[in-house]
Design a protein around this motif. Structure first.
Motif, PDB file in Angstrom:
ATOM      1  N   CYS A 254     -36.894 -32.505 -20.134  1.00 59.19           N
ATOM      2  CA  CYS A 254     -36.650 -31.109 -20.509  1.00 59.19           C
ATOM      3  C   CYS A 254     -36.598 -30.945 -22.024  1.00 59.19           C
ATOM      4  O   CYS A 254     -36.893 -29.872 -22.545  1.00 59.19           O
TER       5      CYS A 254
ATOM      6  N   TRP B 238     -41.650 -33.475 -15.007  1.00 64.36           N
ATOM      7  CA  TRP B 238     -41.163 -34.761 -14.506  1.00 64.36           C
ATOM      8  C   TRP B 238     -41.923 -35.158 -13.242  1.00 64.36           C
ATOM      9  O   TRP B 238     -42.380 -36.297 -13.116  1.00 64.36           O
ATOM     10  N   GLN B 239     -42.078 -34.209 -12.308  1.00 58.66           N
ATOM     11  CA  GLN B 239     -42.819 -34.484 -11.084  1.00 58.66           C
ATOM     12  C   GLN B 239     -44.279 -34.831 -11.381  1.00 58.66           C
ATOM     13  O   GLN B 239     -44.852 -35.737 -10.780  1.00 58.66           O
TER      14      GLN B 239
ATOM     15  N   TYR C 186     -38.544 -29.934 -14.733  1.00 59.31           N
ATOM     16  CA  TYR C 186     -38.649 -30.575 -13.422  1.00 59.31           C
ATOM     17  C   TYR C 186     -40.111 -30.726 -13.009  1.00 59.31           C
ATOM     18  O   TYR C 186     -40.520 -31.789 -12.510  1.00 59.31           O
TER      19      TYR C 186
ATOM     20  N   TRP D 226     -35.246 -36.713 -15.758  1.00 58.97           N
ATOM     21  CA  TRP D 226     -35.647 -35.308 -15.725  1.00 58.97           C
ATOM     22  C   TRP D 226     -35.079 -34.535 -16.910  1.00 58.97           C
ATOM     23  O   TRP D 226     -35.788 -33.790 -17.566  1.00 58.97           O
TER      24      TRP D 226
END
Length: 137
Positions: A111, A70-71, A67, A107
């Protein structure tokens, strides 16, 4: 360069730096918790189920790390957007990354990117190997 544009880029870069720092800390916590659980499990009557508890923080931190990555990618897109704005365009100091979600992988696919798989899969393999040895001995 426009002073507002420069300040906005600094704000975005600060968020990108925090995401990278969070990712680094998660990796450290993962190794620390797994190693700590192995130390507690290192007794004569070690039960493989106790060692299996190490899966929980490993999987949780893997998803959380994905996460943050991704951000970080979304904020890098925002950074590029602000960076390429013309001098005559107004700077609204928006930190909204939603418009860039279609430009970045999902997302869950992040991972399973190489950088995260190469860190977390060996840890999971070590947990499994340790569980097997705990069952044998």
């Amino acid at each position: 360069m426009n002073e507002n544009k420069l300040k906005h880029l600094e704000f975005i870069q600060g968020v990108i730096n925090r995401m990278g720092q969070n990712s680094f800390l998660l990796k450290g916590w993962t190794v620390t918790l797994v190693a700590g659980l192995f130390v507690f499990a290192n007794t004569k009557d070690t039960d493989y189920r106790f060692i299996s508890i190490a899966f929980i923080p490993t999987i949780f931190f893997w998803l959380l790390d994905g996460y943050f990555l991704w951000q970080e990618k979304l904020f890098r897109k925002l950074y590029d957007h602000v960076r390429t704005k013309g001098e005559d365009e107004s700077i609204d100091f928006s930190m909204n990354v939603k418009p860039f979600e279609h430009e970045v992988s999902l997302w869950i696919s992040i991972c399973f990117s190489n950088t995260l798989r190469l860190f977390y899969l060996p840890i999971i393999a070590i947990i499994i190997i340790t569980m097997v040895f705990a069952c044998i001995y």
